[in-house]
Design a protein around this motif. Structure first.
Motif, PDB file in Angstrom:
ATOM      1  N   MET A 110      40.332  52.045  33.301  1.00 40.21           N
ATOM      2  CA  MET A 110      39.321  52.680  34.151  1.00 40.21           C
ATOM      3  C   MET A 110      37.945  52.121  33.866  1.00 40.21           C
ATOM      4  O   MET A 110      37.644  51.842  32.721  1.00 40.21           O
ATOM      5  CB  MET A 110      39.333  54.200  33.942  1.00 40.21           C
ATOM      6  N   PRO A 111      37.110  51.929  34.828  1.00 41.22           N
ATOM      7  CA  PRO A 111      37.226  52.360  36.218  1.00 41.22           C
ATOM      8  C   PRO A 111      37.954  51.347  37.099  1.00 41.22           C
ATOM      9  O   PRO A 111      38.103  51.571  38.296  1.00 41.22           O
ATOM     10  CB  PRO A 111      35.773  52.498  36.665  1.00 41.22           C
ATOM     11  N   ARG A 112      38.431  50.280  36.538  1.00 40.73           N
ATOM     12  CA  ARG A 112      39.159  49.275  37.324  1.00 40.73           C
ATOM     13  C   ARG A 112      40.617  49.703  37.484  1.00 40.73           C
ATOM     14  O   ARG A 112      41.149  50.471  36.697  1.00 40.73           O
ATOM     15  CB  ARG A 112      39.119  47.928  36.605  1.00 40.73           C
ATOM     16  N   ALA A 113      41.262  49.153  38.491  1.00 37.51           N
ATOM     17  CA  ALA A 113      42.702  49.341  38.649  1.00 37.51           C
ATOM     18  C   ALA A 113      43.397  48.576  37.530  1.00 37.51           C
ATOM     19  O   ALA A 113      42.945  47.497  37.135  1.00 37.51           O
ATOM     20  CB  ALA A 113      43.153  48.828  40.006  1.00 37.51           C
ATOM     21  N   VAL A 114      44.465  49.123  37.014  1.00 40.00           N
ATOM     22  CA  VAL A 114      45.135  48.519  35.868  1.00 40.00           C
ATOM     23  C   VAL A 114      45.569  47.079  36.155  1.00 40.00           C
ATOM     24  O   VAL A 114      45.522  46.224  35.273  1.00 40.00           O
ATOM     25  CB  VAL A 114      46.318  49.395  35.387  1.00 40.00           C
ATOM     26  N   SER A 117      42.911  44.484  35.454  1.00 41.30           N
ATOM     27  CA  SER A 117      42.330  44.620  34.116  1.00 41.30           C
ATOM     28  C   SER A 117      43.057  43.717  33.123  1.00 41.30           C
ATOM     29  O   SER A 117      44.046  43.073  33.464  1.00 41.30           O
ATOM     30  CB  SER A 117      42.427  46.081  33.645  1.00 41.30           C
ATOM     31  N   VAL A 118      42.565  43.723  31.900  1.00 42.41           N
ATOM     32  CA  VAL A 118      43.214  42.945  30.836  1.00 42.41           C
ATOM     33  C   VAL A 118      44.566  43.544  30.455  1.00 42.41           C
ATOM     34  O   VAL A 118      45.341  42.911  29.744  1.00 42.41           O
ATOM     35  CB  VAL A 118      42.309  42.852  29.577  1.00 42.41           C
ATOM     36  N   PHE A 119      44.850  44.745  30.940  1.00 44.26           N
ATOM     37  CA  PHE A 119      46.115  45.417  30.631  1.00 44.26           C
ATOM     38  C   PHE A 119      47.208  45.139  31.656  1.00 44.26           C
ATOM     39  O   PHE A 119      48.303  45.686  31.565  1.00 44.26           O
ATOM     40  CB  PHE A 119      45.885  46.933  30.526  1.00 44.26           C
ATOM     41  N   ALA A 120      46.924  44.286  32.636  1.00 40.32           N
ATOM     42  CA  ALA A 120      47.868  44.039  33.730  1.00 40.32           C
ATOM     43  C   ALA A 120      49.225  43.542  33.232  1.00 40.32           C
ATOM     44  O   ALA A 120      50.268  44.020  33.699  1.00 40.32           O
ATOM     45  CB  ALA A 120      47.269  43.043  34.727  1.00 40.32           C
ATOM     46  N   ASP A 121      49.229  42.610  32.285  1.00 39.27           N
ATOM     47  CA  ASP A 121      50.502  42.070  31.787  1.00 39.27           C
ATOM     48  C   ASP A 121      51.332  43.142  31.088  1.00 39.27           C
ATOM     49  O   ASP A 121      52.548  43.239  31.302  1.00 39.27           O
ATOM     50  CB  ASP A 121      50.265  40.901  30.831  1.00 39.27           C
ATOM     51  N   ARG A 122      50.687  43.931  30.238  1.00 40.25           N
ATOM     52  CA  ARG A 122      51.411  44.993  29.528  1.00 40.25           C
ATOM     53  C   ARG A 122      51.924  46.050  30.502  1.00 40.25           C
ATOM     54  O   ARG A 122      53.053  46.525  30.378  1.00 40.25           O
ATOM     55  CB  ARG A 122      50.522  45.632  28.461  1.00 40.25           C
ATOM     56  N   ALA A 124      52.634  45.598  33.684  1.00 39.17           N
ATOM     57  CA  ALA A 124      53.735  44.992  34.451  1.00 39.17           C
ATOM     58  C   ALA A 124      55.020  44.963  33.626  1.00 39.17           C
ATOM     59  O   ALA A 124      56.113  45.204  34.162  1.00 39.17           O
ATOM     60  CB  ALA A 124      53.353  43.587  34.906  1.00 39.17           C
ATOM     61  N   ARG A 125      54.916  44.693  32.346  1.00 35.84           N
ATOM     62  CA  ARG A 125      56.094  44.662  31.476  1.00 35.84           C
ATOM     63  C   ARG A 125      56.728  46.058  31.402  1.00 35.84           C
ATOM     64  O   ARG A 125      57.948  46.204  31.572  1.00 35.84           O
ATOM     65  CB  ARG A 125      55.710  44.173  30.085  1.00 35.84           C
ATOM     66  N   TRP A 126      55.918  47.083  31.160  1.00 30.10           N
ATOM     67  CA  TRP A 126      56.445  48.437  31.067  1.00 30.10           C
ATOM     68  C   TRP A 126      56.974  48.917  32.423  1.00 30.10           C
ATOM     69  O   TRP A 126      57.987  49.632  32.489  1.00 30.10           O
ATOM     70  CB  TRP A 126      55.401  49.407  30.520  1.00 30.10           C
ATOM     71  N   HIS A 127      56.321  48.512  33.494  1.00 28.79           N
ATOM     72  CA  HIS A 127      56.795  48.863  34.828  1.00 28.79           C
ATOM     73  C   HIS A 127      58.162  48.212  35.075  1.00 28.79           C
ATOM     74  O   HIS A 127      59.057  48.838  35.658  1.00 28.79           O
ATOM     75  CB  HIS A 127      55.781  48.418  35.887  1.00 28.79           C
ATOM     76  N   GLY A 128      58.324  46.990  34.634  1.00 32.09           N
ATOM     77  CA  GLY A 128      59.607  46.308  34.773  1.00 32.09           C
ATOM     78  C   GLY A 128      60.712  46.994  33.992  1.00 32.09           C
ATOM     79  O   GLY A 128      61.830  47.165  34.496  1.00 32.09           O
TER      80      GLY A 128
END
Length: 152
Positions: A110-114, A117-122, A124-128
């Motif tokens: 926050m306030p950015r969409a995940v 953000s720098v958390f996008a890879d993590r 995406a991994r957990w979403h997978g």
């Protein structure tokens, strides 16, 4: 009276598995394809998945208790019992293990969409991982419906 409990078991199974398929493979994709705001689509899909997780917990608890009450110890030797138990465990892992991690990543972004953000890879991994567990649950659920005779 037994007929009532049998009917309730079938209803719980259909509600749980049908809901999983409707939300996971119809509602969520429609949200992401229809809404211009992917963050809003994700939030709404997440709420729907949470409702289905609680529905699954209630349905699984009933189905396991019902089978033990009906069949006694023999229930522990059936595919139905263990498929429901595995689905319950996967639901609990998703709801209380994976979802809090994903929400934490969203909160940190926050306030950015995940995904921006720098958390996008993590994320995406957990979403997978979550998606794979959901696919396993969906396949087991389909097996249960077919094997239960409700599909006939």
């Amino acid at each position: 009276m037994r007929r009532f409990w049998d009917g309730l078991a079938g209803t719980m199974l259909v509600l749980w598995i049908g809901g999983m398929w409707a939300i996971g493979y119809v509602a969520a994709p429609v949200l992401f394809s229809s809404l211009g705001d992917k963050q809003l689509a994700g939030m709404l899909a997440g709420k729907l998945f949470e409702v289905m997780a609680w529905t699954g917990i209630a349905a699984a608890a009933y189905l396991l208790i019902y089978r033990i009450a009906r069949d006694g110890g023999a229930a522990l030797k059936t595919l139905f019992f263990w498929a429901v138990a595995v689905m319950l465990v996967l639901t609990l892992i998703g709801l209380f293990g994976i979802q809090p991690i994903m929400q934490g990543l969203k909160d940190q972004a926050m306030p950015r969409a995940v995904m921006q953000s720098v958390f996008a890879d993590r994320f995406a991994r957990w979403h997978g991982i979550s998606s794979i567990l959901y696919l396993i649950q969906s396949a087991l659920g389909l097996l249960l419906v077919w094997r239960s005779g409700l599909a006939r």
